[in-house]
Design an enzyme around this catalytic site. Structure first.
Site, mmCIF file in Angstrom:
data_model
loop_
_atom_site.group_PDB
_atom_site.id
_atom_site.type_symbol
_atom_site.label_atom_id
_atom_site.label_comp_id
_atom_site.label_asym_id
_atom_site.label_seq_id
_atom_site.Cartn_x
_atom_site.Cartn_y
_atom_site.Cartn_z
ATOM 1 N N GLY A 35 35.036 35.871 38.593
ATOM 2 C CA GLY A 35 34.886 35.259 37.232
ATOM 3 C C GLY A 35 35.151 33.790 37.539
ATOM 4 O O GLY A 35 34.125 33.092 36.608
ATOM 5 N N GLY A 50 43.399 35.921 39.442
ATOM 6 C CA GLY A 50 44.448 36.590 40.520
ATOM 7 C C GLY A 50 44.619 35.624 41.636
ATOM 8 O O GLY A 50 44.031 35.108 42.277
ATOM 9 N N THR A 99 39.847 35.571 47.173
ATOM 10 C CA THR A 99 40.433 36.890 46.635
ATOM 11 C C THR A 99 40.642 37.747 47.693
ATOM 12 O O THR A 99 40.138 37.882 48.816
ATOM 13 C CB THR A 99 39.144 37.424 45.696
ATOM 14 O OG1 THR A 99 39.488 38.936 45.523
ATOM 15 C CG2 THR A 99 37.510 37.493 46.242
ATOM 16 N N GLY A 150 41.697 46.781 44.824
ATOM 17 C CA GLY A 150 39.943 46.787 44.779
ATOM 18 C C GLY A 150 39.330 47.847 43.822
ATOM 19 O O GLY A 150 39.297 49.018 44.033
ATOM 20 N N GLN A 160 50.390 43.337 47.994
ATOM 21 C CA GLN A 160 49.098 43.007 48.854
ATOM 22 C C GLN A 160 48.881 41.584 48.836
ATOM 23 O O GLN A 160 48.256 41.241 49.458
ATOM 24 C CB GLN A 160 48.094 43.952 48.627
ATOM 25 C CG GLN A 160 48.494 45.327 49.090
ATOM 26 C CD GLN A 160 47.402 46.361 48.432
ATOM 27 O OE1 GLN A 160 46.608 46.772 48.811
ATOM 28 N NE2 GLN A 160 47.633 46.635 47.197
ATOM 29 N N ARG A 161 49.116 41.029 47.426
ATOM 30 C CA ARG A 161 48.695 39.685 47.147
ATOM 31 C C ARG A 161 49.858 38.519 47.528
ATOM 32 O O ARG A 161 49.356 37.525 47.194
ATOM 33 C CB ARG A 161 48.411 39.514 45.630
ATOM 34 C CG ARG A 161 47.111 39.898 45.550
ATOM 35 C CD ARG A 161 46.425 39.856 43.973
ATOM 36 N NE ARG A 161 47.061 38.977 43.012
ATOM 37 C CZ ARG A 161 46.905 39.434 41.733
ATOM 38 N NH1 ARG A 161 45.820 40.166 41.309
ATOM 39 N NH2 ARG A 161 47.510 38.699 41.063
ATOM 40 N N ASP A 209 39.897 40.726 47.449
ATOM 41 C CA ASP A 209 38.896 41.725 47.445
ATOM 42 C C ASP A 209 37.702 41.606 48.411
ATOM 43 O O ASP A 209 36.822 42.346 48.690
ATOM 44 C CB ASP A 209 38.391 42.010 45.984
ATOM 45 C CG ASP A 209 39.760 42.491 45.100
ATOM 46 O OD1 ASP A 209 40.363 42.896 45.441
ATOM 47 O OD2 ASP A 209 39.436 42.156 43.884
ATOM 48 N N ARG A 253 44.127 34.086 34.344
ATOM 49 C CA ARG A 253 42.768 34.864 33.990
ATOM 50 C C ARG A 253 42.083 34.256 32.522
ATOM 51 O O ARG A 253 42.736 34.544 31.553
ATOM 52 C CB ARG A 253 42.647 36.103 33.934
ATOM 53 C CG ARG A 253 43.175 36.719 35.235
ATOM 54 C CD ARG A 253 42.785 38.171 35.405
ATOM 55 N NE ARG A 253 43.483 38.824 36.484
ATOM 56 C CZ ARG A 253 43.076 39.005 37.664
ATOM 57 N NH1 ARG A 253 41.765 38.502 37.771
ATOM 58 N NH2 ARG A 253 43.437 39.596 38.703
HETATM 59 O O1 F6P Z 1 40.954 40.195 42.008
HETATM 60 C C1 F6P Z 1 42.083 40.582 42.658
HETATM 61 C C2 F6P Z 1 42.921 41.894 42.324
HETATM 62 O O2 F6P Z 1 44.010 41.874 43.275
HETATM 63 C C3 F6P Z 1 42.039 43.085 42.344
HETATM 64 O O3 F6P Z 1 42.199 43.555 43.618
HETATM 65 C C4 F6P Z 1 43.304 43.889 41.304
HETATM 66 O O4 F6P Z 1 42.566 45.014 40.956
HETATM 67 C C5 F6P Z 1 43.352 42.822 40.377
HETATM 68 O O5 F6P Z 1 43.288 41.514 41.034
HETATM 69 C C6 F6P Z 1 44.783 43.049 39.705
HETATM 70 O O6 F6P Z 1 44.925 42.207 38.573
HETATM 71 P P1 F6P Z 1 45.975 41.559 37.954
HETATM 72 O O7 F6P Z 1 46.577 40.356 38.676
HETATM 73 O O8 F6P Z 1 45.523 40.836 36.680
HETATM 74 O O9 F6P Z 1 47.074 42.661 37.826
#
Ligand code: F6P
Length: 361
Positions: free
Chosen positions: A115, A10, A136, A181, A285-286, A138, A74
Site C-alpha cells: 500500500g 505494518g 514487509t 500472510g 512474528q513482526r 509477507d 496505515r
Molecule cells: O502486512 C504485514 C502483516 O503483518 C500481514 O501479514 C498481516 O495480515 C497484517 O500485516 C496484520 O495487520 P495489522 O498490523 O493491521 O494487524
C-alpha cells in the site's frame, strides 16, 4: 540538503536498522551538509506536517531495536485522493504536497510495503523526489527477491513450529500453526519447510479438506504419532476459491470460528476423530530484533538509497535481485503483488520432500 524519512504500514523487524543505514551513509557522505527529518507515523505525519529534525544521536544504538523510532500508521491508498472533512475538504494528497513544498525536502525516503508503494508512486508522479525501501514480513512486494523483515519473521515462525514438535510428539496430537500472510504464502511456505511441517496451506493453493485428512490418516497408519500443519491466515478452501469476491466475503462474515485454522481444526477433528490444537503466534512474528540477515540486508538497502540520493536518481525502490542491489522504477512496483508461483523452487522442494500442499497431485 534536506532529506525526510518515513515508515508506513505494518511494522516489521529491520525498520530502525534501515533508517540507520540511510542516515549513517548520508552523514558519512555529506557531513554537515545533510539535514535529516523524521516524519511521525508514516503518511499521517506528512499529511499533518508532524515532522521533527533528527540528529546523529537519533540513529545510534538502533541497529538491533525492533519496531520503528518514527512510528507508523496505515493510511489506505484509496483515501488519498478523496476530499477529507478533517482536512477542510482538501485531499490527503494535497496536504502531503503542501507539506513537501513548504519544507522544501530534496528527497523523501519511504520505507514500506504494498500500500505504501502505491502512495509513494503517487507522490512521485506529483513531482516529489522519492526513494523507497521494501519492507514487509509477507515478502510480497513486486520487483525484489526479498523484503526486509521477512527473514526475521521466518525465523520466529520456524522456532514456533520447532517448539510445537516436542509437545505434538508427547501427546500424539495434530497441531496447526497459523502464520501471517493474507494474500501471499511466502512466510508460511518458508517456515513450514524450515520447521519440517507435514502439511502447508497457503492462499495461492486452495486446499481440499478431504485430501488434508487423507494425509493425516496415512501418517497415523504409518505409525507417525503426530502431524504439524503450517497454515497461512489467508488460506482458503477449494469451495471458497470457487466463490465470487462478494460471496466469499459473505461466507467469511458468517464463519463462526475466529480464523481459518480453527475452522480447519473442527473439520479435521470431525472427519478423523483426531485431537487437534491450534497455535497462532500472530504479531509476535513482526516483533523484536531483526535477525543478522535482515541487519545486513537493511544496511545494504540503506546505503544504496543514500547512493541514489547522491546521484539524484529518484522515483525508485532499492531492490534485491540475484543478490545485487538495484533500483527499480516505482511505477513497476506500485500495485503489483508478488505471490507464490506454483512452479517456483520452494514449491518444488516442498513437494519433493513429500509435504502435502492440501491438494491431490
Ligand atoms: O502486512 C504485514 C502483516 O503483518 C500481514 O501479514 C498481516 O495480515 C497484517 O500485516 C496484520 O495487520 P495489522 O498490523 O493491521 O494487524
Amino acid at each position: 540538503m534536506k532529506i525526510a524519512m518515513l515508515t508506513s504500514g505494518g511494522d516489521c523487524q529491520g525498520l530502525n536498522s534501515a533508517l540507520r543505514g540511510v542516515a549513517k551513509s548520508l552523514y558519512c557522505r555529506f557531513g554537515n551538509d545533510v539535514e535529516l527529518y523524521g516524519v511521525r507515523d508514516g503518511y499521517r505525519g506528512l499529511i499533518e506536517d508532524d515532522i521533527r529534525k533528527m540528529n546523529r544521536n537519533d540513529f545510534s544504538g538502533i541497529l538491533t531495536l525492533g519496531g520503528t523510532i518514527l512510528g507508523t500508521s496505515r493510511q489506505p491508498f484509496k483515501s488519498m485522493c478523496l476530499p477529507a472533512e478533517e482536512y477542510g475538504g482538501k485531499t490527503r494528497l494535497e496536504k502531503m504536497l503542501e507539506t513537501c513544498k513548504k519544507a522544501r525536502f530534496d528527497c523523501l525516503v519511504i520505507l514500506g510495503g504494498n500500500g505504501t508503494h502505491k502512495t509513494a508512486n503517487l507522490l512521485s508522479e506529483h513531482g516529489v523526489n522519492v526513494v523507497t525501501l521494501p519492507k514487509t514480513i509477507d515478502n510480497d512486494l513486486w520487483g525484489t527477491d526479498l523484503t526486509f523483515g521477512f527473514e526475521s519473521a521466518v525465523n520466529i515462525a520456524t522456532s514456533v513450529i520447532d517448539s510445537i514438535h516436542s509437545t505434538a510428539f508427547s501427546h500424539s496430537r495434530v497441531f496447526i500453526v497459523e502464520t501471517m500472510g493474507h494474500k501471499a504464502g511466502w512466510l508460511t511456505l518458508y517456515a513450514g519447510i524450515s520447521g519440517g511441517s507435514d502439511v502447508i496451506l497457503i492462499p495461492e493453493i486452495p486446499y481440499d479438506v478431504d485430501e488434508v485428512c487423507r494425509v493425516l490418516k496415512k501418517r497415523k497408519k504409518e505409525g507417525k504419532p503426530f502431524s504439524i500443519l503450517a497454515v497461512a491466515e489467508g488460506a482458503i478452501s477449494k469451495e471458497e476459491a470457487a466463490l465470487s469476491k462478494k460471496e466469499f466475503k459473505a461466507a467469511r462474515a458468517t464463519m463462526k470460528e475466529p480464523s481459518v485454522s480453527y475452522r480447519l481444526a473442527n473439520e479435521i477433528s470431525a472427519r478423523t476423530g483426531q485431537e487437534i490444537r491450534v497455535t497462532i503466534p500472530g504479531h509476535f512474528q513482526r516483533g523484536g530484533s531483526p535477525c543478522a540477515y535482515d541487519r545486513m540486508l537493511t544496511t545494504r538497502f540503506g546505503t544504496a538509497a543514500a547512493e541514489l540520493i547522491a546521484s539524484k536518481k529518484f522515483g525508485c525502490m532499492v531492490a534485491l535481485q540475484n543478490n545485487r542491489i538495484v533500483p527499480v522504477p516505482l511505477e513497476e512496483v506500485a500495485g503489483k503483488l508478488k505471490t507464490v508461483s506454483l512452479d517456483c523452487d520452494e514449491i518444488r522442494a516442498a513437494r519433493a520432500m513429500g509435504i502435502s500442499l492440501g491438494q491431490a497431485e
